[in-house]
Structures are given as C-alpha cells and as structure tokens.
Design a protein around this motif. Structure first.
Motif, PDB file in Angstrom:
ATOM      1  N   PHE A  73      -0.773   4.432   3.575  1.00 43.89           N
ATOM      2  CA  PHE A  73      -0.632   3.317   2.625  1.00 43.89           C
ATOM      3  C   PHE A  73      -1.431   2.109   3.139  1.00 43.89           C
ATOM      4  O   PHE A  73      -2.180   1.471   2.388  1.00 43.89           O
ATOM      5  CB  PHE A  73       0.843   2.933   2.463  1.00 43.89           C
ATOM      6  CG  PHE A  73       1.085   1.883   1.406  1.00 43.89           C
ATOM      7  CD1 PHE A  73       1.381   2.253   0.097  1.00 43.89           C
ATOM      8  CD2 PHE A  73       1.003   0.529   1.712  1.00 43.89           C
ATOM      9  CE1 PHE A  73       1.591   1.281  -0.887  1.00 43.89           C
ATOM     10  CE2 PHE A  73       1.204  -0.445   0.738  1.00 43.89           C
ATOM     11  CZ  PHE A  73       1.499  -0.062  -0.565  1.00 43.89           C
ATOM     12  N   ARG A  74      -1.304   1.808   4.419  1.00 42.91           N
ATOM     13  CA  ARG A  74      -2.030   0.675   5.020  1.00 42.91           C
ATOM     14  C   ARG A  74      -3.543   0.889   4.902  1.00 42.91           C
ATOM     15  O   ARG A  74      -4.293  -0.031   4.597  1.00 42.91           O
ATOM     16  CB  ARG A  74      -1.619   0.527   6.493  1.00 42.91           C
ATOM     17  CG  ARG A  74      -2.373  -0.570   7.266  1.00 42.91           C
ATOM     18  CD  ARG A  74      -1.977  -1.941   6.756  1.00 42.91           C
ATOM     19  NE  ARG A  74      -2.622  -3.050   7.450  1.00 42.91           N
ATOM     20  CZ  ARG A  74      -3.879  -3.466   7.244  1.00 42.91           C
ATOM     21  NH1 ARG A  74      -4.663  -2.818   6.405  1.00 42.91           N
ATOM     22  NH2 ARG A  74      -4.342  -4.523   7.881  1.00 42.91           N
ATOM     23  N   HIS A  75      -3.957   2.135   5.130  1.00 39.41           N
ATOM     24  CA  HIS A  75      -5.396   2.419   5.067  1.00 39.41           C
ATOM     25  C   HIS A  75      -5.952   2.251   3.648  1.00 39.41           C
ATOM     26  O   HIS A  75      -6.983   1.629   3.444  1.00 39.41           O
ATOM     27  CB  HIS A  75      -5.680   3.834   5.574  1.00 39.41           C
ATOM     28  CG  HIS A  75      -7.123   4.209   5.439  1.00 39.41           C
ATOM     29  ND1 HIS A  75      -8.080   3.816   6.346  1.00 39.41           N
ATOM     30  CD2 HIS A  75      -7.784   4.886   4.453  1.00 39.41           C
ATOM     31  CE1 HIS A  75      -9.267   4.248   5.946  1.00 39.41           C
ATOM     32  NE2 HIS A  75      -9.117   4.902   4.806  1.00 39.41           N
ATOM     33  N   PHE A  76      -5.249   2.814   2.676  1.00 40.94           N
ATOM     34  CA  PHE A  76      -5.829   2.854   1.319  1.00 40.94           C
ATOM     35  C   PHE A  76      -5.593   1.576   0.509  1.00 40.94           C
ATOM     36  O   PHE A  76      -6.332   1.300  -0.425  1.00 40.94           O
ATOM     37  CB  PHE A  76      -5.311   4.073   0.540  1.00 40.94           C
ATOM     38  CG  PHE A  76      -5.881   5.370   1.050  1.00 40.94           C
ATOM     39  CD1 PHE A  76      -7.248   5.615   0.994  1.00 40.94           C
ATOM     40  CD2 PHE A  76      -5.069   6.350   1.596  1.00 40.94           C
ATOM     41  CE1 PHE A  76      -7.796   6.803   1.472  1.00 40.94           C
ATOM     42  CE2 PHE A  76      -5.599   7.548   2.077  1.00 40.94           C
ATOM     43  CZ  PHE A  76      -6.966   7.769   2.018  1.00 40.94           C
ATOM     44  N   THR A  77      -4.539   0.807   0.857  1.00 35.04           N
ATOM     45  CA  THR A  77      -4.317  -0.425   0.092  1.00 35.04           C
ATOM     46  C   THR A  77      -4.772  -1.666   0.864  1.00 35.04           C
ATOM     47  O   THR A  77      -4.878  -2.746   0.290  1.00 35.04           O
ATOM     48  CB  THR A  77      -2.814  -0.625  -0.238  1.00 35.04           C
ATOM     49  OG1 THR A  77      -2.115  -0.822   1.000  1.00 35.04           O
ATOM     50  CG2 THR A  77      -2.235   0.550  -0.992  1.00 35.04           C
ATOM     51  N   GLY A  78      -4.988  -1.525   2.174  1.00 31.35           N
ATOM     52  CA  GLY A  78      -5.400  -2.673   2.975  1.00 31.35           C
ATOM     53  C   GLY A  78      -4.254  -3.590   3.359  1.00 31.35           C
ATOM     54  O   GLY A  78      -4.468  -4.698   3.845  1.00 31.35           O
ATOM     55  N   ARG A  79      -3.013  -3.153   3.128  1.00 33.26           N
ATOM     56  CA  ARG A  79      -1.869  -3.980   3.549  1.00 33.26           C
ATOM     57  C   ARG A  79      -0.694  -3.079   3.929  1.00 33.26           C
ATOM     58  O   ARG A  79      -0.672  -1.886   3.588  1.00 33.26           O
ATOM     59  CB  ARG A  79      -1.461  -4.931   2.415  1.00 33.26           C
ATOM     60  CG  ARG A  79      -0.952  -4.195   1.193  1.00 33.26           C
ATOM     61  CD  ARG A  79      -0.598  -5.147   0.057  1.00 33.26           C
ATOM     62  NE  ARG A  79      -0.065  -4.366  -1.062  1.00 33.26           N
ATOM     63  CZ  ARG A  79       1.196  -3.960  -1.150  1.00 33.26           C
ATOM     64  NH1 ARG A  79       2.066  -4.252  -0.209  1.00 33.26           N
ATOM     65  NH2 ARG A  79       1.597  -3.253  -2.184  1.00 33.26           N
ATOM     66  N   GLU A  80       0.270  -3.676   4.638  1.00 31.30           N
ATOM     67  CA  GLU A  80       1.414  -2.885   5.082  1.00 31.30           C
ATOM     68  C   GLU A  80       2.357  -2.624   3.894  1.00 31.30           C
ATOM     69  O   GLU A  80       2.468  -3.455   2.994  1.00 31.30           O
ATOM     70  CB  GLU A  80       2.193  -3.643   6.181  1.00 31.30           C
ATOM     71  CG  GLU A  80       1.420  -3.822   7.487  1.00 31.30           C
ATOM     72  CD  GLU A  80       0.397  -4.971   7.447  1.00 31.30           C
ATOM     73  OE1 GLU A  80       0.476  -5.816   6.537  1.00 31.30           O
ATOM     74  OE2 GLU A  80      -0.475  -5.007   8.328  1.00 31.30           O
ATOM     75  N   LEU A  81       3.023  -1.481   3.929  1.00 29.11           N
ATOM     76  CA  LEU A  81       3.995  -1.152   2.877  1.00 29.11           C
ATOM     77  C   LEU A  81       5.155  -2.140   2.925  1.00 29.11           C
ATOM     78  O   LEU A  81       5.748  -2.357   3.984  1.00 29.11           O
ATOM     79  CB  LEU A  81       4.511   0.277   3.094  1.00 29.11           C
ATOM     80  CG  LEU A  81       5.548   0.807   2.099  1.00 29.11           C
ATOM     81  CD1 LEU A  81       4.941   0.965   0.698  1.00 29.11           C
ATOM     82  CD2 LEU A  81       6.116   2.151   2.578  1.00 29.11           C
ATOM     83  N   GLY A  82       5.463  -2.775   1.748  1.00 30.34           N
ATOM     84  CA  GLY A  82       6.521  -3.790   1.695  1.00 30.34           C
ATOM     85  C   GLY A  82       7.877  -3.229   2.091  1.00 30.34           C
ATOM     86  O   GLY A  82       8.145  -2.038   1.948  1.00 30.34           O
ATOM     87  N   MET A  83       8.735  -4.110   2.573  1.00 27.37           N
ATOM     88  CA  MET A  83      10.051  -3.682   3.047  1.00 27.37           C
ATOM     89  C   MET A  83      10.943  -3.161   1.918  1.00 27.37           C
ATOM     90  O   MET A  83      11.939  -2.501   2.163  1.00 27.37           O
ATOM     91  CB  MET A  83      10.749  -4.868   3.737  1.00 27.37           C
ATOM     92  CG  MET A  83      10.164  -5.205   5.085  1.00 27.37           C
ATOM     93  SD  MET A  83      10.524  -3.906   6.289  1.00 27.37           S
ATOM     94  CE  MET A  83       8.898  -3.613   6.944  1.00 27.37           C
ATOM     95  N   ASN A  84      10.599  -3.489   0.668  1.00 31.04           N
ATOM     96  CA  ASN A  84      11.361  -2.954  -0.470  1.00 31.04           C
ATOM     97  C   ASN A  84      10.896  -1.537  -0.821  1.00 31.04           C
ATOM     98  O   ASN A  84      11.412  -0.910  -1.739  1.00 31.04           O
ATOM     99  CB  ASN A  84      11.158  -3.860  -1.702  1.00 31.04           C
ATOM    100  CG  ASN A  84       9.702  -3.870  -2.150  1.00 31.04           C
ATOM    101  OD1 ASN A  84       8.800  -3.776  -1.325  1.00 31.04           O
ATOM    102  ND2 ASN A  84       9.464  -3.967  -3.451  1.00 31.04           N
ATOM    103  N   GLY A  85       9.898  -1.043  -0.101  1.00 34.12           N
ATOM    104  CA  GLY A  85       9.217   0.197  -0.500  1.00 34.12           C
ATOM    105  C   GLY A  85      10.003   1.468  -0.267  1.00 34.12           C
ATOM    106  O   GLY A  85      11.045   1.494   0.392  1.00 34.12           O
ATOM    107  N   LEU A  86       9.462   2.541  -0.854  1.00 36.66           N
ATOM    108  CA  LEU A  86      10.040   3.883  -0.752  1.00 36.66           C
ATOM    109  C   LEU A  86       9.007   4.807  -0.130  1.00 36.66           C
ATOM    110  O   LEU A  86       7.810   4.684  -0.411  1.00 36.66           O
ATOM    111  CB  LEU A  86      10.277   4.434  -2.148  1.00 36.66           C
ATOM    112  CG  LEU A  86      11.617   4.337  -2.830  1.00 36.66           C
ATOM    113  CD1 LEU A  86      11.596   5.236  -4.071  1.00 36.66           C
ATOM    114  CD2 LEU A  86      12.750   4.759  -1.902  1.00 36.66           C
ATOM    115  N   ILE A  87       9.490   5.725   0.683  1.00 36.27           N
ATOM    116  CA  ILE A  87       8.595   6.701   1.304  1.00 36.27           C
ATOM    117  C   ILE A  87       9.145   8.090   1.007  1.00 36.27           C
ATOM    118  O   ILE A  87      10.245   8.426   1.443  1.00 36.27           O
ATOM    119  CB  ILE A  87       8.556   6.509   2.841  1.00 36.27           C
ATOM    120  CG1 ILE A  87       8.224   5.051   3.189  1.00 36.27           C
ATOM    121  CG2 ILE A  87       7.567   7.469   3.493  1.00 36.27           C
ATOM    122  CD1 ILE A  87       8.557   4.696   4.639  1.00 36.27           C
TER     123      ILE A  87
END
Ligand SMILES: [Zn+2]
Length: 295
Positions: free
Chosen positions: A156-170
């Motif tokens: 996610f960090r690689h393809f969006t250029g930012r860290e996955l938000g803390m509200n996120g789902l994996i």
C-alpha cells in the motif's frame, strides 16, 4: 561516493519522506524495513526498491515472521529430490536458526514427522516418494498471517505513496505451492493487470519476488505477491471510507475455519489483530500457546 555513504544518505531520505512507521502510528521511525527481507534472496543479493521507514519495535518484533516466510518460500519439491543442486535447501537450513530464535514452535510444527504424509510424485519420468509437511500449526499461521499483513501495508505504501491510515482494513490470504490452483491464480491475475518487480541496474527480482497489482493509487490496493515458487500472498488494503464497509461485508465471511489462511485485520493494531484472528479462526480457539507479541 562510497557505497556505505550512499546507503546512509538513502536511509535518511526514506526516513525523512515518511509520515510515520510503515506498520504503526509511530511518527519517528528510525530504521529501514526491507520488504521482502534480504534473506529471502539468493545469497541475500536483493535488488533495491521497497525499502520503508519503520520503527525499531515493529522491525525487531516481526523478525520471526520474516524468517518463517523465508523458510517456507524456499521449499521446493524438486530441490529435495536433487539436494546437491539446491541452494534453496541450504538457505532453508541457514534460516532455521532465526526461526528457532524468533518464531519459537514453528520448526516443531512444520517438521514434526508425525504430521508428515507420504505421497508419490512423478518428476522427469521417475516416481519419487516425498513428504508433505503441513503448514497448519498455530504458530506457523500466526507468522504467515503477520508477514502477509506486513506485505499488504508495505505494498500500500509503495503504490499509493503514503502509509495505510489507522482506520484501514487489511485482508490477506496466503498459499503454499500446492494450495493455489492454476484457476485461482488466473482468476487473481484477471483483476490484477499490473506487474512489478524489484530492479537495480540489470538485476531484477522476478523469479524470486514479483507483485501483480491493481490500485487507484489513492486509497485502495490489491496485490498478489509471489515469493519464489512456493509462497503466494494476496492482500487487499484500504482506508477509503467508501471501500471499508463494502469490503468488510464482502471479505468478512471468507475469514473462517474453512479458509484457515485468510485474515482480515485492522490497520490500527495489526499485530494484536492478527493474534486475535488466529485465535478465532482456528477450530480449537488457538489453545496451545500462541507466541504473544506486544503490539
Ligand atoms: Zn512501527
């Protein structure tokens, strides 16, 4: 400029460009995480790319999961038949020390001969007897689930250029060689049009590591990572409000004892979520002592 100096400049740049740790909300990461780890490559010769800022606690605490992923990625039935030709077999033997130290219990689960089943395979016209070791133990599942969550957040960090938000789902699902059918693989690829690999000069990672992906480059990524010819990991990560509920609804039912390698966890406490999920996904509720992690 010397290589060491270049590396340290690059490290500084990666850390400066990061909002926080790639895996948690620590705003001051101080170390570099390599995903996949160097040990997953032949002679640790890893092309660059996919280096992330990481806090030292995430980096240290997940070493065991990296080691388990390396161990299973190196399994290759053909190598077992011709061990003298096998660098992978040697690499497996080498990583067992790290697995033993940082992922206690996994070696026992994987190599307990009572859980091995004998079967016959045909290779180059000859029939061979092979042992099929099951990766169904609770420690093994915990570490492969956690490595999968790491791979999801890093991609996610690689393809969006930012860290996955803390509200996120994996959402993650891993497969070992026999577990991923050609049809399932083809079905995954049909929705993952992009292909990416690490590349440095003429050196590329394709045979050892590649990623099939689809993303809006903003707040959702779907990837299928191949690690050698034995470990495959599918991940969907999102922190887009419009995606979270529909995905939870669609993917939630996949996470059950029927599909023991699937996992759906929260980005706010991924390691704790993984241990919790491992407990609930296994028929015995995870009795048997899951190696506890702080986060
Ligand atoms: Zn962290």
């Amino acid at each position: 400029m010397g290589q060491a100096k270049q590396r340290s400049l690059k490290k500084t740049e990666i850390i400066q460009n990061a909002e926080r740790c790639v895996y948690c909300d620590d705003p001051n990461p101080t170390t570099i995480e390599h995903m996949p780890p160097r040990g997953l490559f032949r002679n640790k010769d890893r092309p660059s790319g996919w280096e992330f800022a990481c806090c030292s606690s995430c980096n240290q605490e997940t070493r065991g999961s990296d080691a388990v992923a390396q161990l299973v990625a190196f399994v290759d039935p053909i190598d077992v038949i011709e061990p003298e030709k096998s660098w992978k077999l040697n690499a497996m033997v080498k990583v067992t020390g790290a697995v033993d130290a940082h992922a206690p219990g996994v070696l026992k689960e994987l190599f307990n001969q009572q859980s091995w089943s004998n079967s016959l395979v045909r290779r180059r016209g000859l029939i061979h007897r092979v042992h099929a070791s099951q990766a169904s133990g609770i420690q093994t599942k915990f570490h492969l689930d956690r490595f999968s969550a790491k791979f999801g957040m890093a991609s996610f960090r690689h393809f969006t250029g930012r860290e996955l938000g803390m509200n996120g789902l994996i959402f993650t699902q891993w497969y070992l060689n026999a577990g991923l059918s050609q049809e399932t693989f083809a079905a995954h690829l049909s929705i993952l049009p992009g292909r990416h690999e690490l590349a440095q000069g003429t050196k590329t990672s394709g045979e050892q590591f590649s990623v099939w992906f689809n993303t809006d480059k903003k707040n959702i990524t779907a990837v299928l990572g191949t690690f050698h010819s034995n470990l495959f990991i599918q991940c969907i990560c999102t922190d887009g409000e419009e995606f979270i509920d529909p995905l939870r609804e669609a993917l939630g039912p996949m996470v059950s004892a029927k599909f023991p390698t699937t996992n759906l966890v929260s980005a706010s406490a991924p390691w704790a979520s993984v241990s919790q999920r491992v407990r609930t996904a296994l028929p015995n509720g995870g009795a048997g002592g899951l190696h506890e992690m702080r986060r």
